[in-house]
Structure formats: structure tokens, C-alpha cells
Design a protein around this motif. Sequence first.
Motif, mmCIF file in Angstrom:
data_model
loop_
_atom_site.group_PDB
_atom_site.id
_atom_site.type_symbol
_atom_site.label_atom_id
_atom_site.label_comp_id
_atom_site.label_asym_id
_atom_site.label_seq_id
_atom_site.Cartn_x
_atom_site.Cartn_y
_atom_site.Cartn_z
ATOM 1 N N ILE A 203 -21.485 -50.975 -87.008
ATOM 2 C CA ILE A 203 -20.282 -51.534 -86.089
ATOM 3 C C ILE A 203 -20.913 -51.656 -84.651
ATOM 4 O O ILE A 203 -21.794 -50.831 -84.254
ATOM 5 N N GLN A 204 -20.510 -52.744 -83.831
ATOM 6 C CA GLN A 204 -20.956 -52.875 -82.797
ATOM 7 C C GLN A 204 -20.085 -52.030 -81.564
ATOM 8 O O GLN A 204 -18.927 -52.081 -81.829
ATOM 9 N N GLY A 205 -20.706 -50.937 -80.996
ATOM 10 C CA GLY A 205 -20.125 -50.216 -80.135
ATOM 11 C C GLY A 205 -20.762 -50.003 -78.799
ATOM 12 O O GLY A 205 -21.698 -50.878 -78.348
ATOM 13 N N GLY A 206 -20.530 -48.899 -78.164
ATOM 14 C CA GLY A 206 -21.244 -48.581 -77.109
ATOM 15 C C GLY A 206 -21.621 -47.319 -76.856
ATOM 16 O O GLY A 206 -21.599 -46.378 -77.725
ATOM 17 N N PHE A 207 -22.469 -47.091 -75.701
ATOM 18 C CA PHE A 207 -23.438 -45.895 -75.686
ATOM 19 C C PHE A 207 -23.050 -45.610 -74.083
ATOM 20 O O PHE A 207 -23.837 -46.395 -73.185
ATOM 21 N N TRP A 208 -22.300 -44.772 -73.892
ATOM 22 C CA TRP A 208 -21.909 -44.255 -72.642
ATOM 23 C C TRP A 208 -22.647 -43.152 -72.014
ATOM 24 O O TRP A 208 -23.069 -42.328 -72.681
ATOM 25 N N HIS A 209 -23.023 -43.232 -70.764
ATOM 26 C CA HIS A 209 -23.652 -42.234 -70.000
ATOM 27 C C HIS A 209 -22.798 -41.457 -68.871
ATOM 28 O O HIS A 209 -22.472 -42.183 -67.987
ATOM 29 N N PHE A 210 -22.902 -40.206 -69.063
ATOM 30 C CA PHE A 210 -21.951 -39.618 -67.968
ATOM 31 C C PHE A 210 -22.753 -38.555 -67.234
ATOM 32 O O PHE A 210 -23.736 -37.941 -67.893
ATOM 33 N N ARG A 211 -22.235 -38.265 -66.048
ATOM 34 C CA ARG A 211 -23.007 -36.981 -65.063
ATOM 35 C C ARG A 211 -22.087 -35.968 -65.418
ATOM 36 O O ARG A 211 -20.948 -35.912 -65.204
ATOM 37 N N TYR A 212 -22.624 -34.740 -65.916
ATOM 38 C CA TYR A 212 -22.014 -33.520 -65.960
ATOM 39 C C TYR A 212 -22.272 -32.483 -64.873
ATOM 40 O O TYR A 212 -23.662 -32.325 -64.660
ATOM 41 N N PRO A 213 -21.314 -32.343 -64.083
ATOM 42 C CA PRO A 213 -21.993 -31.552 -62.785
ATOM 43 C C PRO A 213 -22.553 -30.173 -63.251
ATOM 44 O O PRO A 213 -21.676 -29.622 -64.021
ATOM 45 N N LEU A 214 -23.794 -29.508 -62.513
ATOM 46 C CA LEU A 214 -24.032 -28.289 -62.621
ATOM 47 C C LEU A 214 -23.058 -27.280 -62.053
ATOM 48 O O LEU A 214 -22.449 -27.787 -60.664
ATOM 49 N N ALA A 215 -22.652 -26.479 -62.504
ATOM 50 C CA ALA A 215 -21.671 -25.228 -61.939
ATOM 51 C C ALA A 215 -22.351 -24.339 -61.008
ATOM 52 O O ALA A 215 -23.821 -24.060 -60.899
ATOM 53 N N ASP A 216 -21.546 -23.624 -60.044
ATOM 54 C CA ASP A 216 -22.234 -22.564 -59.389
ATOM 55 C C ASP A 216 -23.366 -23.045 -58.460
ATOM 56 O O ASP A 216 -24.281 -22.523 -57.963
ATOM 57 N N GLY A 217 -23.442 -24.001 -57.920
ATOM 58 C CA GLY A 217 -24.460 -24.622 -56.863
ATOM 59 C C GLY A 217 -25.828 -24.891 -57.594
ATOM 60 O O GLY A 217 -26.770 -24.924 -56.685
ATOM 61 N N VAL A 218 -25.944 -24.669 -58.750
ATOM 62 C CA VAL A 218 -27.300 -24.620 -59.650
ATOM 63 C C VAL A 218 -27.825 -26.185 -59.618
ATOM 64 O O VAL A 218 -27.036 -27.341 -59.481
ATOM 65 N N ARG A 219 -29.092 -26.242 -59.089
ATOM 66 C CA ARG A 219 -29.741 -27.524 -59.516
ATOM 67 C C ARG A 219 -31.117 -27.741 -60.275
ATOM 68 O O ARG A 219 -31.260 -26.684 -60.702
ATOM 69 N N LEU A 220 -31.383 -28.926 -60.762
ATOM 70 C CA LEU A 220 -32.140 -29.212 -61.616
ATOM 71 C C LEU A 220 -33.722 -28.997 -60.662
ATOM 72 O O LEU A 220 -33.474 -28.948 -59.331
ATOM 73 N N ALA A 221 -34.890 -29.164 -61.134
ATOM 74 C CA ALA A 221 -36.175 -28.950 -60.691
ATOM 75 C C ALA A 221 -36.303 -29.984 -59.506
ATOM 76 O O ALA A 221 -36.786 -29.930 -58.569
ATOM 77 N N ASP A 222 -35.715 -31.125 -60.069
ATOM 78 C CA ASP A 222 -35.972 -32.453 -59.112
ATOM 79 C C ASP A 222 -34.933 -32.347 -58.007
ATOM 80 O O ASP A 222 -34.670 -33.550 -57.466
ATOM 81 N N GLY A 223 -33.935 -31.527 -57.981
ATOM 82 C CA GLY A 223 -33.070 -31.468 -56.960
ATOM 83 C C GLY A 223 -31.678 -31.959 -57.223
ATOM 84 O O GLY A 223 -30.591 -31.813 -56.620
ATOM 85 N N ARG A 224 -31.496 -32.625 -58.624
ATOM 86 C CA ARG A 224 -30.385 -33.096 -59.067
ATOM 87 C C ARG A 224 -29.287 -32.132 -59.297
ATOM 88 O O ARG A 224 -29.620 -30.698 -59.580
#
Length: 911
Positions: A203-224
Motif C-alpha cells: 500500500i502506498q502510505g507515509g512515513f512520519w517523523h516526530f520530535r518527542y521532547p526529553l523530560a526533566d531538562g535532559v539533553r542528548l550528547a549533541d545538545g538536542r
Amino acid sequence: MTEDSTQIDSAALDKTFDPTGIEAKWYAHWEQGGLFRPARPDAAPFTIVNPPPNVTGSLHIGHALDNTLQDIVIRYERLRGKDALWVVGTDHAGIATQMVVERQMEARQDKRTNYTREAFIQKVWEWKAESGGTITGQLRRLGCSMDWSREQFTMDPHFTGAVVKVFVDLYNEGLIYRDKRLVNWDPKLKTAISDLEVETQEIQGGFWHFRYPLADGVRLADGRDHIVVATTRPETMLADMAVAVNGEDPRYQSVIGKFVKLPITGRLVPIVADDHADPELGSGAVKITPGHDFNDFEVGRRAGIAAADMLNMFDADANVVQVTDGLIPAEYLGLHRFKRDGVDGAREAVVAAMKALGLLVLHPGKADAEGNIPMLEAEARTIQTPFGDRGGVVIEPWLTDQWYVNAAELAKAPIEAVKTGAIEIVPRSWEKTYFNWMDNIQPWCVSRQLWWGHQIPAWYGDDGQCYVAESEEAAQAKAGPGVVLTRDSDVLDTWFSSALWPFATLGWPDQTPEMVARHYPNDLLISGFDILFFWCARMAMQGMHFMGDVPWKRLYLHGLVRASDGQKMSKSKGNVVDPLGLIDKYGADALRFFMAAMESQGRDVKMDEKRVEGYRNFATKLWNAARFCQSNGITGSTSVAAPAATSAVNKWIIGEVVETLAAIDKTMEDMRFDAAAAAIYRLVWNQFCDWYIELIKGQFDDETKAVAGWVLDQILVMLHPFMPFVTEELWEKLGTRDTALIVSHWPKPEATVDAEAQREVEWLIALIGNLRGAKVELGLAPGARLEAYLPEPSATTRGIIERNPGAIDRLARLSAIHFAPAPAGAAMQVGAGDASLIVPLEGLIDVAAEKARLAKGMAASQKERDSLDKRLSNPAFVEKAKPEAIDKARADHAHHSAEAERLAAALARLG
């Protein structure tokens, strides 16, 4: 009833072979005479069971293959003197049958829910009585020699009793239990369905990309401050319970064990490490919805989420409902999962909300004519999507309480049975697939949310307990007085009941114990490979558990019947072939022989109507040969053993019968239906019709009549399993018989191959065939009489020539063979055995012009052959070309190779 004892008298054969009347006449004779029933109590039993077709079904080409192979085996074993039983019946087909009856109700503006369960089931029984026997009549048209006196139905009272006993016993042994797990849920039919009832479509469909916010002020190593996840099913984020990352992925190691705060619901969900997340795919992070995805369910369990705590955001209609934590906003409740009737569904609502929150990651699309690149909400993707094969809607993985069988425990004995050879799988190449599935088998969901079927024998008391028993009275006795019971409304999966087929059809557990003892285990099961797991493996589980022995000693798995171009047949493609239409056109015998001839172990059967037509011509050729014999005073034989023979041609044809019989017995033992069909075809067409009859024309002495009649009888017997109708008709017409052919005796020639006679006749056949071929190649008239020269013949060759002047003159059209040097001049050479005969051509053809013609044709074929060889040797062509293009190239290559060789041989003949 014992074997047919009615004397069958011979009569003149009709000039034209017409299968229609013959088939109807003989099937009625066999069935009414009880000739399909086992009636040899002193003989060794041979038992097979027919994979029960759905009671709603009609004969399709797969049925034709499956049942033809079974009938070949059962007729073969019956002729060999076995007490042969072929068990027949139909499956109640829970979903399919309920749908048929409900569709009929809809046509009358009625529906199931207007009735009580009992009233609806009565309507199903009424439908079965009127329309549920279509396929059994069609199996008769195919010639299936099943014991109809013992016809079974999986809802028969004795069979239902067996099903209930098996359920209760397994429950009491702890092998059936109730559990909350994901199932394939059909929102249209509102029931769980098996994997076999799921069809995957692109079936022709879609692939959606979402941002899920990190909780409690946590950030990834790259700052995101967020993790990007991608999904083809945005609506399910309302029930997300985790985000999975790979434990070795350096981007996320610092946040494993931390949380994201889900948009829309505000739910805090953990970030878990799991190998399910592939660092090389997308962002390397995966949203986990354990209540609505089979992979996610397992990830959730590994993360410590109990099934009872997994969130289920859909009802049975796939509409959004509130989950246990109450975090789905009210505006989403009641929405269907997809857009329907122009109204946006949960998917569209979630995407719109994520876009409004600025959490939807846009992706570049294709540039337009001016070079502008649009930003799209989703990547376009071709998605493998599961659909219900009957409901026709997308299947929803749904978390629900169902009944399960501990298949892993039941699988242990069948695994060992195949390893030790107690069950032989043919072809053996399927063993690896069998072990792989059985070693990794999952719990088997056996409950279905239907009304038609075997209702689960479980009652729920108002005391909160479940009572499983063979009857409500027994359940009440377990519960005690005062406890109010309500029966489980679900029914059992039809694969559960059909798994008892090899022994419940014999009357187990209460009826005819002698039948069970005599016919269990069955000797053989023939089945399509596509139900190896759904039916065959489960029969092995139930049979070994309840009977203490394998259900059958051999399991033969055949392929699929495909369209002529190799594609799978489907109504949507318009390439489905109706076997009844082929029977109407060419006769059942022709279709049956096609199925046998094309059934090669491990390969699918490609449909080819021209070959079916060819086998109709094969039956006609045998018919005409029988007419010729009958018109020359040749009748059926009264001898089982071969008659005494003195002439080489009679000794030779007896030897051909002996060799063919040995070949058929060997190939039937090895389950090589194609090779068995090829052996009998060669004897009938090549040896008997083409050569023996030609060689004996004009020489009908008593010996030849006796041998010819005996050989024709042996042919009819050996061909009968493949072509039962034409052989039975010829058997009747060629002699006065005490029994019908179907219950006659398999050949016992009590003769050997006479090597000297074989050598002599094969020499004559080679001479005649090579001379005829040479005349065609050189443009000589077939009837042209020639002379040949053989200066120094061997003693063997000289003797053959001197003993067969009549055949050489009549068939080879050689007026003389001179044992002397050939005269000077143009000539051709013709080989036969160790001899190379020289045939003068002076005055018959222009040798120089003929050589030039042959050389030109040979060069053209060699050029085409070499060009095709280069193409087929090119990996790029083989890898990229369509299968049909490769097949055509190979066929053309074989044609031009053979043509080049033929023309080279013709040139060589001319010297």
C-alpha cells in the motif's frame, strides 16, 4: 460390501472417444457399488485423509492438484491389494460460513443480531443442507475414489465430542490457558483471525517523523532536547509506552533510563535499550506501542511491561477509546483509526496536532519543473500492510484476552518424530522450514469471536472463577450449587478442530475402536506446503499427544498451481483457472494426467492448457489403439502372468511392460508423480501405440493376439490411477470381466526382459525412425522406396535384417538391404545399432544445393545460439530481467542448440 462381483461384458468401442458420458457412468457405478469402501479385512490397510475443504468452497485448481495426487495413490494401493480407505469430509469453516449466511441476510435487509445465537446457528445448518455440498459433487467429477459412506463434517456430533474432550483434557493438563496477548484483529468481522487468514498487500502510505521532547531538562550528547522517532502509524502514539534505542548507539547511551514526555497525552515514557532499534535505520530511535504492534509487544515485555498493563487504545471497531491512565484527550475519543467517509480519523488528527505543536519534521519532496522543492509532512513509502482475507480491511494488532494452547510443549514430540524418521517429510527440503517454525513456535490462539463453530466449553461463575468441563452440568458440579454460570461466547479456531482429523474421523474417542486401531496412524498425508504449520504440524501435535503415535508415516508437500507465466493465481489478476471448465472441455482424465505429469517435488506447477489438451489427445490415442486391437480380434486377457512368446517383437513388448511396472513402483514409492506419469506415457504412446502396433500389423497370429491383449490389459491397470475413466471403459469393452478395473489386480507379469529381443526391436525402431527423419530433412517423400548398402554387417545385425524383411520393407520403406559396397555417387548414411547403412541418392536430390541449404540453416542457428548464450551468461541480464524473459531466452537457446545439432547431423549424413 465386497468387491464388485457383477460380470461386465465386452462391447464394440465407439468410433470417437467422448469422456463426458463415460465419466458420469463410471463414477455412479463405482460409488453405488461401494467400490470405494475398504472391503478386504484380511489385507493390509492403507489409509489417507483428505484435507477437508471448506463447506463454503468450490473446486479450485489447487484442490484439483491435491486431490488428484491423493486419488492416484489410493487407486494404486487398492489395485495392489491393500484395504484402502480414503477419508473424506468438509470443514465447517467458521468465518467463511458465517459470512456467507450473513451476506444472504443482508440481501434480505436482515442481520445476525436480529436473532438469538441458537436461531442464527439453525439458519447456518439450513444453509449447509441446501448449499453446503457443492465441492463434494465437484470432487466426484474429478474422479476421487473417497469412501463417501463415511463422509465427515467437523460439526458432526461425534466430531464435536472429540473437540470438546481435547479442549478439556488440554486445559486440565495445563496446556490450554487464557491470556492477554496481541492478536490479528479484523475490525470488520470483529474477531481474531489466524496468520493464514492475513494477506499482505503493498500500500502506498507515509512515513512520519516526530520530535518527542526529553523530560526533566535532559539533553542528548549533541545538545538536542528531543528524540526523533518515525512511524507509519501516527495514530498509535496515543498509546506509546516507551522509546527504544540500541544500547550500543553512542547518541543515546546517556539517556537510557530517562524519559520523554509524549506530546498530546503528556505521558512520561521511558527510554529503553533494545536490539530491536537499529542504529542504521532513520534516527535509530523507535516509538514502542506494545498494545498495537507485534514487535513492540515483545520489546515491551523485555522492558518489564506486563501484558495486563499495556495500553489498548482501540475498541473492536478500531475506534479510539480511553486507556487506563486516562491521558487521551476527549477530542480523540470515538475517532476511527483512519479517515472514513470523508471524515478525518485519529491518524489525521494526530498529524495535525503534531504539526500545530511544531513537532512534525518536514521532509523535502521532488523538485518541480522550476526547481522548487516542496516540504512534505511525510515521506512516501510502499508499506507491507496486513489485510483480512475475508473482511477486506486492514488488520489491527489488538491486545485482548484469548484462549491459547502451549504449542511449544506439544511441538516437542513432533520435532523428535521428524528427526528420528517416524514422520518422513517429502521432499526433505521442507524439514529445515519445519524445524525452524516448530523450534520457535509461539502460543497458539485458538479462540474466535464468532457464533458458528465449536463453542468453547468454559463457563464463568458469578464467583469470579472459570470452569472448564465437557458439559454445563459438569461445570455446575465443579462450581457447586448457587453459583450462576455464563458460558464463554467464543468458538474455537477451525484449525483446532481439523487438527483432530486423522483420528476423530475414525470415531475417536467413543466409536469404532477397531477402526482407530486399524487405520491409525494413517499411512500418508498429501498437502500443500502452505498449510504445513496451520494444519499439518498441528495434526502432528494433537495426534502424538492424544494417540501416542504419529498421525501419518509420510507427509508429502506439493507446490502451488501457478498461471502459465509463473504468477500466483488471483481473482484480481484475472488469471484464475477453473478446473471444472477444463474437465468440461478435455475430460477429467486429461486434467488429472496433467497434474501428475507436472508435479515435480519441490516445484510449483505452471498451468498450461495446451498440455491438458495434449493429454486428452493421449487418451484418444489409447482409445484408437484399443479400437484397432478390438477390430483385429484382440480382446482382454484372462492371464495375470505374461503369455508365452517366441517372436522378438512380442518378447520386446512384454519386457517393456516389465520395465515400466518396475519404474512405476519405484517412482510411486519415492512419491515422484511426474516420473511415474512419464513412464506410463512412454509405454502407451511410444512403445505400444507407435511401435508395437506398427510392427505387428498384418501378423495377427494367436501368440500376437494373446500378447497384445495382455499388454493392453497391463496398460489399463497401470494407467488407471492416473486416468480412471477411460481405462475403466476400455477394460469393460475389451473383454468379459468378473470385476471392475478399480478393484482388479496390479500387474504381476512373472516375466523378465529378453535382452536379445530388446536389442533386435530397438535396432528396427532406430532404423525406421532415422530413415524417416532423414527423408524429412532432405525433402524426400515419406513413401519413397529406397535401397541401402551395408558392406560388412556384424553377425547380430545381419541376423536382425534377415529375420525382419517384412517390417523393413513395410515400415522403413527399404526394398532391399545389400550386404555389399554402395555404388559410387551421392549418398546419405543412416545409423542403426552398430550399423551405418549407405543409402544412394543419385537422381533423388541435388546434393550440392542440399548441402548449401543445410549449412546456411546451421550457421543461422549457431549464431542465434551463441548470441543467446552470451546474454544468459551476463549476470546483469539474469539479475535484472523479468523471469518470463529469462525463461524465453533459455527456451530459445535450447531450440537453436538442438536445431544446429540436427542440421549438422544432416550434413554429416551427406558426407
